[in-house]
Design a protein around this motif. Structure first.
Motif, mmCIF file in Angstrom:
data_model
loop_
_atom_site.group_PDB
_atom_site.id
_atom_site.type_symbol
_atom_site.label_atom_id
_atom_site.label_comp_id
_atom_site.label_asym_id
_atom_site.label_seq_id
_atom_site.Cartn_x
_atom_site.Cartn_y
_atom_site.Cartn_z
ATOM 1 N N LEU A 28 0.815 -1.213 0.000
ATOM 2 C CA LEU A 28 0.000 0.000 0.000
ATOM 3 C C LEU A 28 0.852 1.269 0.000
ATOM 4 O O LEU A 28 0.400 2.323 -0.449
ATOM 5 C CB LEU A 28 -0.948 -0.002 1.196
ATOM 6 N N ASP A 29 2.082 1.171 0.506
ATOM 7 C CA ASP A 29 2.964 2.335 0.479
ATOM 8 C C ASP A 29 3.790 2.411 -0.810
ATOM 9 O O ASP A 29 4.428 3.414 -1.085
ATOM 10 C CB ASP A 29 3.890 2.343 1.705
ATOM 11 N N ARG A 30 3.782 1.321 -1.581
ATOM 12 C CA ARG A 30 4.474 1.298 -2.884
ATOM 13 C C ARG A 30 3.550 0.635 -3.901
ATOM 14 O O ARG A 30 3.736 -0.527 -4.256
ATOM 15 C CB ARG A 30 5.784 0.514 -2.775
ATOM 16 N N PRO A 31 2.516 1.346 -4.357
ATOM 17 C CA PRO A 31 1.471 0.721 -5.165
ATOM 18 C C PRO A 31 1.947 0.155 -6.502
ATOM 19 O O PRO A 31 1.250 -0.656 -7.110
ATOM 20 C CB PRO A 31 0.465 1.857 -5.375
ATOM 21 N N ASP A 32 3.131 0.562 -6.942
ATOM 22 C CA ASP A 32 3.649 0.022 -8.205
ATOM 23 C C ASP A 32 4.305 -1.349 -8.000
ATOM 24 O O ASP A 32 4.748 -1.976 -8.962
ATOM 25 C CB ASP A 32 4.682 0.988 -8.799
ATOM 26 N N LEU A 33 4.335 -1.840 -6.751
ATOM 27 C CA LEU A 33 5.078 -3.060 -6.449
ATOM 28 C C LEU A 33 4.179 -4.294 -6.313
ATOM 29 O O LEU A 33 4.322 -5.044 -5.366
ATOM 30 C CB LEU A 33 5.871 -2.888 -5.146
#
Length: 299
Positions: free
Chosen positions: A42-47
Motif C-alpha cells: 500500500l505504500d508502494r502501489p507500483d510493487l
C-alpha cells in the motif's frame, strides 16, 4: 466525510473476487477468476508481485494467523497453503469438487463454506477434515465467527442463515433471513449484532443477545450486496454491490454517510465483489469484475 481514490491496482486478467490482509499492515493479497494470487504494497502501489498461480478461479483467501500461511480456496479442487515469503505452495488438501466460497479460522480449526451446501471443519495444523456440516442442499456462501457466544453464522443460497455452536458444531437455529441468496454475514465488533446481506439487496441487522431477533432492515442497494466490512475502530462499515457502488454507513445509527460510485468518485464500472478495510492509513480496498482493485482513503 471525504473519500479520495488513491490508486488502482491493475494486472489481474479476469474478475477479482478475494482480498486479504498481508503479514504486515501495508500488505494485501488479491485473487480471482484468473487464478493469480498477487501481493500489493500500500505504500508502494507500483510493487504488485505474483505470489502463486492456481489453475482455476479463486473465491476465497485467508491468512492463517499462527503459521502465516495464506490459505487459497480453489474452485473445484481444494485448498492450497502458500508460504508468501518464499512464494511456494507448502501443502494442499483435495477437500472437495465443490467451489470454496469462504474460509474463516477459529482456534485450531478452519471453517470452510462450500458450494454443495457443506461446511467443512478442518484441523488447521494437521490439515485433516474433522467434520462435515450438511444442513442444506444449496451453497454455503459465507461464514462469521462469534467467539463471545461461541457461535458461528453461515449464510446460504437457500435464503437462510444458520447459527452453529462453535464447540459441538450443533445447529442452534435457522433464520429465514432473506428472500434470496445470502452472500455476506458479519458480526459487529462488539458481537451484539449480526449483519447479513445478499442478492435481495437488503441489509438486515439481527440482535444476537435477543435470540437473533430482527433489529433493523434497510433497502441498501439497487442490486445484490456482495460483501460488507467494518473499519478497524468499528465506527463505520461499508457495503459492496453488484450495482457498481460502495456505500459507507454509520455503525451505530446505520445511517448512510457516503456513496462511492463511478460518477462521483471514478469508482468501478462493474460489480464490486469484495472489500477490505485495512489498518494502514484507514485505507479501504475494493475488488471488482472490472479486473481492478481500487484503494480509497476515508477521512
Amino acid at each position: 466525510m471525504i473519500i479520495d481514490k488513491i490508486d488502482t491496482f491493475g494486472g489481474h486478467r479476469d474478475c477479482v473476487y478475494a482480498l486479504e490482509q498481508g503479514l504486515q499492515s501495508n500488505q494485501v493479497f488479491s485473487a480471482g477468476a484468473d487464478g493469480l494470487v498477487v501481493r500489493w504494497q500500500l505504500d508502494r502501489p507500483d510493487l504488485g508481485e505474483l505470489v502463486a498461480k492456481i489453475p482455476a478461479s479463486i473465491y476465497s483467501l485467508a491468512l492463517h494467523p499462527e503459521s502465516g500461511l495464506l490459505w487459497v480456496g480453489q474452485n473445484y479442487e481444494g485448498l492450497h497453503l502458500i508460504d508468501t515469503i518464499r512464494k511456494q505452495e507448502v501443502n494442499s488438501l483435495k477437500l472437495t469438487s465443490a467451489a470454496i466460497f469462504d474460509i474463516k479460522f477459529y482456534r485450531h480449526e478452519a471453517i470452510i463454506a462450500l458450494s454443495d451446501g457443506v461446511v467443512a471443519i478442518v484441523d488447521a495444523e494437521q490439515l485433516a477434515v474433522k467434520k462435515h456440516l450438511k444442513t442444506s442442499d444449496q451453497s454455503a456462501r459465507c461464514v462469521a465467527v462469534n467467539p463471545v457466544e461461541r457461535e458461528m453464522a453461515v449464510g446460504y443460497s437457500d435464503h437462510s442463515v444458520r447459527i452453529f455452536d462453535l464447540t459441538t458444531y450443533a445447529l442452534k437455529r435457522t433464520i429465514p433471513a432473506h428472500t434470496n441468496s445470502v452472500f455476506t454475514v458479519v458480526y459487529s465488533p462488539d458481537f451484539r449484532f449480526l449483519l447479513t446481506a445478499g442478492r435481495d439487496a437488503h441489509l438486515k441487522v439481527w440482535d444476537v443477545e435477543n435470540g437473533y431477533a430482527l433489529h433493523r432492515e434497510i433497502v441498501a442497494h439497487m442490486f445484490a450486496i456482495n460483501h460488507l466490512t467494518y473499519n478497524a475502530e468499528g465506527t463505520l462499515f461499508a457495503t459492496a454491490s453488484m450495482d457498481k457502488s460502495i456505500k459507507i454507513w454509520d455503525a451505530e445509527t446505520y445511517k448512510l454517510l457516503k456513496v462511492v460510485d463511478r460518477a462521483r468518485h471514478a469508482g468501478h464500472g462493474t460489480s464490486v465483489n469484495k472489500l477490505l478495510w485495512t489498518n494502514y492509513d484507514n485505507q479501504l480496498l475494493s475488488a471488482s469484475d472490472d479486473r481492478t482493485v481500487s484503494v480509497w482513503k476515508v477521512s
